[in-house]
Design a protein around this motif. Sequence first.
Motif, mmCIF file in Angstrom:
data_model
loop_
_atom_site.group_PDB
_atom_site.id
_atom_site.type_symbol
_atom_site.label_atom_id
_atom_site.label_comp_id
_atom_site.label_asym_id
_atom_site.label_seq_id
_atom_site.Cartn_x
_atom_site.Cartn_y
_atom_site.Cartn_z
ATOM 1 N N THR A 71 30.596 40.691 35.127
ATOM 2 C CA THR A 71 31.507 41.535 35.295
ATOM 3 C C THR A 71 32.495 41.563 34.098
ATOM 4 O O THR A 71 32.350 40.550 33.437
ATOM 5 C CB THR A 71 32.397 41.077 36.641
ATOM 6 N N GLU A 72 33.233 42.455 33.798
ATOM 7 C CA GLU A 72 34.110 42.454 32.959
ATOM 8 C C GLU A 72 34.991 41.207 32.709
ATOM 9 O O GLU A 72 35.307 40.673 31.625
ATOM 10 C CB GLU A 72 35.187 43.601 32.756
ATOM 11 N N LEU A 73 35.268 40.679 33.654
ATOM 12 C CA LEU A 73 35.936 39.336 34.009
ATOM 13 C C LEU A 73 34.921 38.354 34.523
ATOM 14 O O LEU A 73 34.672 38.599 35.366
ATOM 15 C CB LEU A 73 37.152 39.226 34.622
ATOM 16 N N SER A 74 34.791 37.199 33.756
ATOM 17 C CA SER A 74 34.109 36.001 33.945
ATOM 18 C C SER A 74 34.984 34.991 34.344
ATOM 19 O O SER A 74 36.042 34.672 33.778
ATOM 20 C CB SER A 74 32.928 35.660 33.168
ATOM 21 N N PHE A 75 34.387 34.019 35.450
ATOM 22 C CA PHE A 75 35.269 33.013 35.781
ATOM 23 C C PHE A 75 34.673 31.901 34.985
ATOM 24 O O PHE A 75 33.464 31.392 35.394
ATOM 25 C CB PHE A 75 35.113 32.712 37.359
ATOM 26 N N GLY A 76 35.798 31.145 34.249
ATOM 27 C CA GLY A 76 35.202 29.885 33.609
ATOM 28 C C GLY A 76 35.773 28.639 34.570
ATOM 29 O O GLY A 76 36.810 28.584 34.866
ATOM 30 N N ALA A 77 34.652 27.704 34.674
ATOM 31 C CA ALA A 77 34.950 26.638 35.894
ATOM 32 C C ALA A 77 35.200 25.370 35.237
ATOM 33 O O ALA A 77 35.115 24.362 35.708
ATOM 34 C CB ALA A 77 33.606 26.716 36.867
ATOM 35 N N ALA A 78 35.749 25.410 33.894
ATOM 36 C CA ALA A 78 35.891 24.018 33.245
ATOM 37 C C ALA A 78 37.194 23.431 34.096
ATOM 38 O O ALA A 78 37.346 22.352 34.555
ATOM 39 C CB ALA A 78 36.220 24.063 31.995
ATOM 40 N N ALA A 79 38.070 24.164 34.403
ATOM 41 C CA ALA A 79 39.274 23.565 35.097
ATOM 42 C C ALA A 79 39.213 23.218 36.364
ATOM 43 O O ALA A 79 39.642 22.076 36.769
ATOM 44 C CB ALA A 79 40.350 24.830 35.260
ATOM 45 N N ILE A 80 38.120 23.757 37.226
ATOM 46 C CA ILE A 80 37.896 23.112 38.436
ATOM 47 C C ILE A 80 37.159 21.747 38.381
ATOM 48 O O ILE A 80 36.813 21.044 39.338
ATOM 49 C CB ILE A 80 37.272 24.069 39.679
ATOM 50 N N GLY A 81 36.592 21.442 37.296
ATOM 51 C CA GLY A 81 36.248 20.353 36.872
ATOM 52 C C GLY A 81 37.080 19.149 36.373
ATOM 53 O O GLY A 81 36.816 18.158 35.941
ATOM 54 N N ASN A 82 38.504 19.567 36.788
ATOM 55 C CA ASN A 82 39.409 18.768 36.435
ATOM 56 C C ASN A 82 39.925 18.626 34.966
ATOM 57 O O ASN A 82 39.931 17.240 34.506
ATOM 58 C CB ASN A 82 39.373 17.139 37.115
ATOM 59 N N LEU A 83 39.714 19.567 34.366
ATOM 60 C CA LEU A 83 39.900 19.785 32.899
ATOM 61 C C LEU A 83 41.518 19.319 32.769
ATOM 62 O O LEU A 83 42.402 19.784 33.313
ATOM 63 C CB LEU A 83 39.881 21.239 32.360
ATOM 64 N N PHE A 84 41.727 18.138 32.056
ATOM 65 C CA PHE A 84 42.997 17.619 31.666
ATOM 66 C C PHE A 84 43.739 17.063 32.858
ATOM 67 O O PHE A 84 44.490 16.040 32.628
ATOM 68 C CB PHE A 84 43.962 18.803 30.967
ATOM 69 N N ARG A 85 43.709 17.583 34.049
ATOM 70 C CA ARG A 85 44.425 17.166 35.337
ATOM 71 C C ARG A 85 43.789 17.371 36.483
ATOM 72 O O ARG A 85 42.924 18.420 36.410
ATOM 73 C CB ARG A 85 45.861 17.547 35.293
ATOM 74 N N PRO A 86 43.904 16.489 37.480
ATOM 75 C CA PRO A 86 43.196 16.850 38.637
ATOM 76 C C PRO A 86 43.403 17.968 39.273
ATOM 77 O O PRO A 86 44.510 18.657 39.437
ATOM 78 C CB PRO A 86 43.366 15.668 39.516
ATOM 79 N N VAL A 87 42.495 18.713 40.197
ATOM 80 C CA VAL A 87 42.298 19.754 41.136
ATOM 81 C C VAL A 87 41.647 19.414 42.532
ATOM 82 O O VAL A 87 40.677 18.544 42.387
ATOM 83 C CB VAL A 87 41.509 20.835 40.494
ATOM 84 N N THR A 88 42.302 19.497 43.576
ATOM 85 C CA THR A 88 41.634 19.119 44.758
ATOM 86 C C THR A 88 40.451 20.055 45.171
ATOM 87 O O THR A 88 40.399 20.879 44.545
ATOM 88 C CB THR A 88 42.640 19.422 45.867
ATOM 89 N N PRO A 116 32.342 46.938 21.141
ATOM 90 C CA PRO A 116 30.925 47.471 21.902
ATOM 91 C C PRO A 116 30.099 46.126 22.173
ATOM 92 O O PRO A 116 29.362 46.353 23.096
ATOM 93 C CB PRO A 116 30.444 48.541 21.016
ATOM 94 N N ALA A 117 30.072 45.273 21.560
ATOM 95 C CA ALA A 117 29.301 43.888 21.781
ATOM 96 C C ALA A 117 29.569 43.282 22.947
ATOM 97 O O ALA A 117 28.949 42.421 23.327
ATOM 98 C CB ALA A 117 28.965 43.448 20.479
ATOM 99 N N VAL A 118 31.150 43.373 23.254
ATOM 100 C CA VAL A 118 31.754 42.461 24.104
ATOM 101 C C VAL A 118 31.183 42.819 25.469
ATOM 102 O O VAL A 118 31.753 44.112 25.789
ATOM 103 C CB VAL A 118 33.101 42.196 23.861
ATOM 104 N N ALA A 119 30.466 42.034 26.394
ATOM 105 C CA ALA A 119 30.195 42.618 27.787
ATOM 106 C C ALA A 119 31.316 41.997 28.755
ATOM 107 O O ALA A 119 31.626 42.542 29.724
ATOM 108 C CB ALA A 119 28.802 41.887 28.174
ATOM 109 N N SER A 120 31.820 40.833 28.421
ATOM 110 C CA SER A 120 32.843 40.036 29.386
ATOM 111 C C SER A 120 33.768 39.206 28.632
ATOM 112 O O SER A 120 33.563 38.812 27.361
ATOM 113 C CB SER A 120 32.098 39.267 30.412
ATOM 114 N N VAL A 121 34.888 39.087 29.416
ATOM 115 C CA VAL A 121 35.850 38.124 28.792
ATOM 116 C C VAL A 121 35.817 37.174 29.901
ATOM 117 O O VAL A 121 35.884 37.226 30.900
ATOM 118 C CB VAL A 121 37.493 38.699 28.673
ATOM 119 N N LEU A 122 35.882 35.458 29.214
ATOM 120 C CA LEU A 122 35.748 34.520 30.158
ATOM 121 C C LEU A 122 37.016 34.052 30.050
ATOM 122 O O LEU A 122 37.690 33.682 29.273
ATOM 123 C CB LEU A 122 34.637 33.491 29.690
#
Length: 335
Positions: A14-31, A280-286
């Motif tokens: 998809t044109e927008l991709s979900f980057g999952a680093a933050a839900i790995g508690n990047l810098f601070r906790p996430v429940t 044109p080479a860019v398929a998605s933004v993460l």
Amino acid sequence: MRTSTLGGTGVRVTELSFGAAAIGNLFRPVTDEAAYDTVEAAWEAGVRTFDTAPHYGLGLSERRLGAALRGRDRDTYTVSTKVGRLLEPEAEGGLGDDLVQGFAVPATHHRVWDFSADGVLRSLEASLDRLGLDRVDIALLHDPDHHAEQALTEAYPALERLRAEGVVKAIGIGVNQCALPARFLRETDIDVVLLAGRYTLLEQEGLAEVLPEAAARGRSIIVGGVFNSGLLTDPRPGATYDYAPAPAHVLDRALRMKAVTERHGVPLRAAALRFPLGHPAVASVLSGARSAEEVRDTVDQLRRTVPAELWDELRAEGLLPPHVPVPAARPEWSR
């Protein structure tokens, strides 16, 4: 939401991709609940491409992403993970936390760089176990900056075999520099480059070689780090650029960009999200998120109309080179 195919692989992103680093508690906790709700919000917005890695929270990101996707039709979404860092248990469970690596999790494991063929297989097997999936769609070499030769001669051939066997559908490299992905594009048959921070509204180093190489060879680029570590969301004294305080001249450039975008009624972060999709080479933004609210804001910003006059003024002010491609005024998937 608009989708594209990575190279000749058949893998849809998809044109927008979900980057999952933050839900790995990047810098601070996430429940756990907030992590689940974040992925759910992305799904509801039409996002079907999800990127994670063992490095993110010592596997926490993969476990949470897998839990949030569980029960959904596996053929309706794309998952990307990475190889190059094996997670080895610490004696007696470990002490302290992992904040020195950027993640607010207990230091139960330590990372071991390994771009050997065996390391690739072990990494993917462990990732599948954490994700609770029988396959990932995209496997990326993760930050092999100081392990380039082993990545080229051992890890890449292993990924190539896995792709030929159908274990993964697309292979590539994920980095925040340009020299190495350009070399991989020239010397290997990778399908995709995840390029973080090097093709943004603020800087276009990737335009010198990486993006033209990808376009010429029919390969795809996923652009991450579109906010340059946060500077392009809220440029102000103390804002970060490349994970460090922004130098004065860089901050000044971002502030001048913000003044231009706001004269056209567009938040700077909206222009930053849209900008890479002009090539044109860019398929998605993460883009990463740690809450459902952040996801919804990202989607809202990406859907905004960015008038051609905004790009024209950035060029007139010397803030955007004249040869840099820019996206259409109105995103296709908001029509």
